[in-house]
Scaffold this motif. Structure first.
Motif, PDB file in Angstrom:
ATOM      1  N   ASN A 119       0.830  -1.214   0.000  1.00  0.00           N
ATOM      2  CA  ASN A 119       0.000   0.000   0.000  1.00  0.00           C
ATOM      3  C   ASN A 119       0.860   1.259   0.000  1.00  0.00           C
ATOM      4  OD1 ASN A 119      -2.576   1.180  -0.076  1.00  0.00           O
ATOM      5  ND2 ASN A 119      -2.564   1.517   2.143  1.00  0.00           N
ATOM      6  N   ASP A 138      -0.952  -2.747  -6.299  1.00  0.00           N
ATOM      7  CA  ASP A 138      -2.307  -3.173  -5.962  1.00  0.00           C
ATOM      8  C   ASP A 138      -2.437  -4.685  -6.113  1.00  0.00           C
ATOM      9  OD1 ASP A 138      -5.010  -2.060  -5.278  1.00  0.00           O
ATOM     10  OD2 ASP A 138      -5.574  -3.112  -7.113  1.00  0.00           O
ATOM     11  N   LEU A 141      -0.777  -6.371  -3.107  1.00  0.00           N
ATOM     12  CA  LEU A 141      -1.575  -6.267  -1.887  1.00  0.00           C
ATOM     13  C   LEU A 141      -2.714  -7.290  -1.881  1.00  0.00           C
ATOM     14  CD1 LEU A 141      -2.742  -2.946  -0.257  1.00  0.00           C
ATOM     15  CD2 LEU A 141      -4.256  -4.919  -0.364  1.00  0.00           C
ATOM     16  N   HIS A 142      -3.497  -7.312  -2.952  1.00  0.00           N
ATOM     17  CA  HIS A 142      -4.662  -8.200  -2.986  1.00  0.00           C
ATOM     18  C   HIS A 142      -4.277  -9.667  -3.161  1.00  0.00           C
ATOM     19  CE1 HIS A 142      -7.703  -5.089  -2.820  1.00  0.00           C
ATOM     20  NE2 HIS A 142      -7.048  -4.397  -3.738  1.00  0.00           N
ATOM     21  N   SER A 181      -8.329   4.958  -2.789  1.00  0.00           N
ATOM     22  CA  SER A 181      -7.994   3.543  -2.643  1.00  0.00           C
ATOM     23  C   SER A 181      -6.941   3.323  -1.563  1.00  0.00           C
ATOM     24  CB  SER A 181      -7.495   2.985  -3.975  1.00  0.00           C
ATOM     25  OG  SER A 181      -8.494   3.026  -4.955  1.00  0.00           O
ATOM     26  N   HIS A 185      -7.495   0.700   1.326  1.00  0.00           N
ATOM     27  CA  HIS A 185      -6.526  -0.368   1.578  1.00  0.00           C
ATOM     28  C   HIS A 185      -6.094  -0.381   3.045  1.00  0.00           C
ATOM     29  CE1 HIS A 185      -5.091  -0.481  -2.899  1.00  0.00           C
ATOM     30  NE2 HIS A 185      -6.177  -1.195  -2.701  1.00  0.00           N
ATOM     31  N   SER A 204     -13.177  -5.278   1.487  1.00  0.00           N
ATOM     32  CA  SER A 204     -12.667  -5.738   0.200  1.00  0.00           C
ATOM     33  C   SER A 204     -13.729  -5.592  -0.879  1.00  0.00           C
ATOM     34  CB  SER A 204     -12.229  -7.205   0.306  1.00  0.00           C
ATOM     35  OG  SER A 204     -11.873  -7.715  -0.969  1.00  0.00           O
TER      36      SER A 204
END
Length: 221
Positions: A119, A138, A141-142, A181, A185, A204
Motif C-alpha cells: 500500500n 495493488d 496487496l490483494h 484507494s 486499503h 474488500s
C-alpha cells in the motif's frame, strides 16, 4: 515487450503461460489497443515464438473478454464494455471476499507487513502518476489474501477475470481518483491485522465496487 526465446528448449506449459501473460499485459497496458487486429503470425514473430502458443493464448484471452474473435473473419482486442466489466466485477469482488474471509485467520505478521508495504508503494506510485507501478502494487496487496486462503478455484477465477477490470482501473490510477484507494486499503489491512474476517471481507467488496462509477462512465462514452 522484449522477445522471448524460441520454444525449443523451454517447457511447453511454461512457454504457453509466458506468451499468455505477455499478450494479456500488452492489452491491459494499451500496447495492443482496443479494436486492433491480432494476427497470430505477427504476434509470434513479435514474441519470438511459434504460432501455436499464440493461438492458445488468444483463446484464453477470448474467454477472459480481452479478445474478440469472429469465426472466419478476424481477431481483435476487445473494446472496453460496461456490460462485460460489470459481469467481471461481480465475480472478482465475490472471489476476493471469499479469499479475505478465508485468509484472515491464517495471516501472519509478515503477511500483513507485506500488505502494508504494497500500500505504501501504491501510494507512492499515485503521487508520481505512475499507473503501471500502482497497478503492480495493488496486485501485490490483494494477492496476499488470495495466496494465504489457499483456494485454487478462487485463484483460477481471478486470473481469468481480473485483467478485464485492470483495464478499467488504469483510468482511475492515472488520475487523482485513485487516492481514495489508499485509505480503503489501509482500512482493509487494519481489519485483517485485528483478525476481523467479516469486516475485512466487506471492506474488500467495497474496494472492488468502487470501480462502478468508472464502469458506468463507459456506457456514456
Amino acid at each position: 515487450c522484449m522477445p522471448v526465446p524460441t520454444d525449443g528448449g523451454l517447457n511447453r506449459s511454461l512457454l504457453r503461460q509466458d506468451v499468455y501473460l505477455r499478450l494479456r499485459d500488452a492489452i491491459v497496458d494499451g500496447t495492443l489497443s482496443p479494436g486492433e487486429q491480432l494476427r497470430d503470425h505477427e504476434l509470434a514473430t513479435w514474441l519470438g515464438v511459434s504460432r501455436t502458443p499464440v493461438r492458445e493464448a488468444l483463446l484464453r484471452l477470448g474467454q477472459s473478454g480481452l479478445v474478440l474473435s469472429r469465426p472466419g473473419r478476424s481477431t481483435t482486442v476487445a473494446r472496453l464494455s460496461a456490460a462485460a466489466a460489470r459481469d467481471a466485477l461481480d465475480v472478482v469482488a465475490a472471489m476476493h471476499a471469499v479469499a479475505v474471509r478465508g485468509a484472515v485467520p491464517r495471516l501472519t505478521d509478515s503477511d500483513v507487513a507485506r500488505m502494508r508495504r504494497a500500500n505504501e508503494d501504491f501510494a507512492e506510485a499515485l503521487r508520481h502518476a505512475d499507473a503501471e507501478t500502482a497497478l503492480a502494487a495493488d496486485d501485490v496487496l490483494h494477492a496476499v489474501p488470495v495466496r494465504v486462503c489457499g483456494n485454487a478455484a478462487v485463484a483460477e477465477v481471478l486470473e481469468q477475470f481480473t485483467p478485464l477490470l485492470r483495464r478499467v482501473e488504469r483510468l482511475r490510477f492515472e488520475t487523482l481518483g485513485g487516492r481514495a484507494s489508499v485509505r480503503a486499503h489501509t482500512n482493509l489491512i487494519q481489519a485483517c491485522a485485528r483478525g476481523h474476517a467479516e469486516e475485512a471481507a466487506e471492506i474488500s467488496t467495497r474496494i472492488w465496487f468502487s470501480l462502478t462509477p468508472l464502469i458506468d462512465a463507459l456506457d456514456e462514452a
